[in-house]
Design a protein around this motif. Structure first.
Motif, mmCIF file in Angstrom:
data_model
loop_
_atom_site.group_PDB
_atom_site.id
_atom_site.type_symbol
_atom_site.label_atom_id
_atom_site.label_comp_id
_atom_site.label_asym_id
_atom_site.label_seq_id
_atom_site.Cartn_x
_atom_site.Cartn_y
_atom_site.Cartn_z
ATOM 1 N N ALA A 1 4.011 -24.325 -7.118
ATOM 2 C CA ALA A 1 2.793 -24.594 -7.870
ATOM 3 C C ALA A 1 1.662 -24.868 -6.888
ATOM 4 C CB ALA A 1 3.005 -25.790 -8.791
ATOM 5 N N PRO A 2 0.416 -24.699 -7.312
ATOM 6 C CA PRO A 2 -0.716 -24.945 -6.415
ATOM 7 C C PRO A 2 -0.674 -26.347 -5.821
ATOM 8 C CG PRO A 2 -1.463 -23.852 -8.401
ATOM 9 C CD PRO A 2 -0.023 -24.208 -8.625
ATOM 10 N N GLY A 3 -0.792 -26.417 -4.508
ATOM 11 C CA GLY A 3 -0.813 -27.700 -3.831
ATOM 12 C C GLY A 3 0.530 -28.366 -3.666
ATOM 13 N N GLY B 1 3.813 -27.631 -16.974
ATOM 14 C CA GLY B 1 4.308 -28.008 -15.661
ATOM 15 C C GLY B 1 5.180 -26.955 -15.006
ATOM 16 N N ASP B 2 5.577 -25.935 -15.764
ATOM 17 C CA ASP B 2 6.354 -24.834 -15.197
ATOM 18 C C ASP B 2 5.464 -23.773 -14.559
ATOM 19 O OD1 ASP B 2 8.445 -25.110 -18.086
ATOM 20 O OD2 ASP B 2 8.911 -25.817 -16.059
ATOM 21 N N THR B 3 4.158 -23.928 -14.703
ATOM 22 C CA THR B 3 3.229 -22.968 -14.127
ATOM 23 C C THR B 3 3.373 -22.933 -12.613
ATOM 24 O OG1 THR B 3 1.625 -23.193 -15.916
ATOM 25 C CG2 THR B 3 0.798 -22.411 -13.785
ATOM 26 N N ALA B 4 3.614 -21.750 -12.083
ATOM 27 C CA ALA B 4 3.833 -21.593 -10.643
ATOM 28 C C ALA B 4 4.031 -20.116 -10.330
ATOM 29 C CB ALA B 4 5.075 -22.374 -10.202
ATOM 30 N N VAL B 5 4.041 -19.808 -9.055
ATOM 31 C CA VAL B 5 4.517 -18.508 -8.603
ATOM 32 C C VAL B 5 6.028 -18.629 -8.395
ATOM 33 C CG1 VAL B 5 4.411 -16.732 -6.826
ATOM 34 C CG2 VAL B 5 2.319 -17.939 -7.501
ATOM 35 N N TYR B 6 6.760 -17.747 -9.003
ATOM 36 C CA TYR B 6 8.222 -17.772 -8.934
ATOM 37 C C TYR B 6 8.692 -16.706 -7.934
ATOM 38 C CZ TYR B 6 8.563 -21.007 -12.819
ATOM 39 O OH TYR B 6 8.480 -22.131 -13.605
ATOM 40 N N TYR B 7 9.519 -17.144 -6.997
ATOM 41 C CA TYR B 7 10.010 -16.263 -5.939
ATOM 42 C C TYR B 7 11.520 -16.066 -6.076
ATOM 43 C CZ TYR B 7 5.566 -17.272 -3.618
ATOM 44 O OH TYR B 7 4.238 -17.403 -3.316
ATOM 45 N N CYS B 8 11.927 -14.842 -5.911
ATOM 46 C CA CYS B 8 13.339 -14.511 -5.875
ATOM 47 C C CYS B 8 13.852 -14.637 -4.446
ATOM 48 C CB CYS B 8 13.522 -13.081 -6.376
ATOM 49 S SG CYS B 8 15.210 -12.455 -6.292
ATOM 50 N N ASN B 9 15.047 -15.140 -4.310
ATOM 51 C CA ASN B 9 15.679 -15.289 -3.000
ATOM 52 C C ASN B 9 17.089 -14.731 -3.060
ATOM 53 O OD1 ASN B 9 17.810 -17.270 -1.532
ATOM 54 N ND2 ASN B 9 16.025 -16.929 -0.223
ATOM 55 N N ALA B 10 17.487 -14.080 -1.981
ATOM 56 C CA ALA B 10 18.868 -13.612 -1.873
ATOM 57 C C ALA B 10 19.368 -13.878 -0.465
ATOM 58 C CB ALA B 10 18.966 -12.132 -2.192
ATOM 59 N N GLY C 1 6.924 -12.620 -5.170
ATOM 60 C CA GLY C 1 6.560 -13.623 -6.160
ATOM 61 C C GLY C 1 5.934 -13.032 -7.405
ATOM 62 N N THR C 2 6.135 -13.732 -8.503
ATOM 63 C CA THR C 2 5.520 -13.344 -9.767
ATOM 64 C C THR C 2 4.959 -14.606 -10.427
ATOM 65 O OG1 THR C 2 5.883 -12.178 -11.878
ATOM 66 C CG2 THR C 2 7.692 -13.540 -11.087
ATOM 67 N N LEU C 3 3.746 -14.499 -10.935
ATOM 68 C CA LEU C 3 3.046 -15.667 -11.463
ATOM 69 C C LEU C 3 3.449 -15.927 -12.913
ATOM 70 C CD1 LEU C 3 0.898 -17.884 -11.194
ATOM 71 C CD2 LEU C 3 -0.807 -16.178 -11.892
ATOM 72 N N VAL C 4 3.811 -17.167 -13.172
ATOM 73 C CA VAL C 4 4.083 -17.629 -14.532
ATOM 74 C C VAL C 4 3.049 -18.692 -14.869
ATOM 75 C CG1 VAL C 4 5.702 -18.880 -16.013
ATOM 76 C CG2 VAL C 4 6.542 -17.116 -14.444
ATOM 77 N N THR C 5 2.315 -18.462 -15.937
ATOM 78 C CA THR C 5 1.293 -19.417 -16.373
ATOM 79 C C THR C 5 1.616 -19.854 -17.791
ATOM 80 O OG1 THR C 5 -0.383 -18.319 -15.016
ATOM 81 C CG2 THR C 5 -1.152 -19.828 -16.725
#
Length: 121
Positions: free
Chosen positions: A40-42, A88-97, A114-118
């Protein structure tokens, strides 16, 4: 080269649902864990959920009971079903492998862009 490509982000109202997908492609020998992080920002990047090749999953306390991680080993794809979303779930979501590429002998961490979820209130 190995790539992780996410999809499924977007804008949703509080209480709504989204499903994220992440497909790994390229010269991959094997994939151990796959997971989703968010930033999330910050704030620092944090683990949301992870899943082993055997299907064992773990979740951040903040998403337990609302999010479900799953994977398709044949397709090298991991999913994150997000229900009852909160602002509060707003954030950029990153996949990791954590995977072993064909060119190597040890596991390496790869990340998607990353993909943005707002989530609006």
């Amino acid at each position: 080269q190995v790539q992780l490509v996410e999809s499924g982000g977007g804008l949703v109202q509080a209480g709504g649902s989204l499903r994220l997908s992440c497909a790994a492609s390229g010269p991959i020998f094997s994939i151990n864990t796959m997971g989703w992080y968010r930033q999330a920002p910050g704030k620092q990047r944090e683990l949301v959920a992870g899943i082993t090749s055997g299907g064992s999953a773990n979740y951040a306390d903040s998403v337990k009971g609302r999010f479900t991680i799953s994977r398709d080993n044949a397709e090298n794809t991991v999913y994150l079903q997000m229900n009852s979303l909160k602002p509060g779930d707003t954030a950029v979501y990153y996949c990791n492998a954590h995977l072993r590429p064909l060119s190597g002998w040890v596991g390496v961490d790869y990340w998607g862009k990353g993909t943005l979820v707002t989530v609006s209130s």
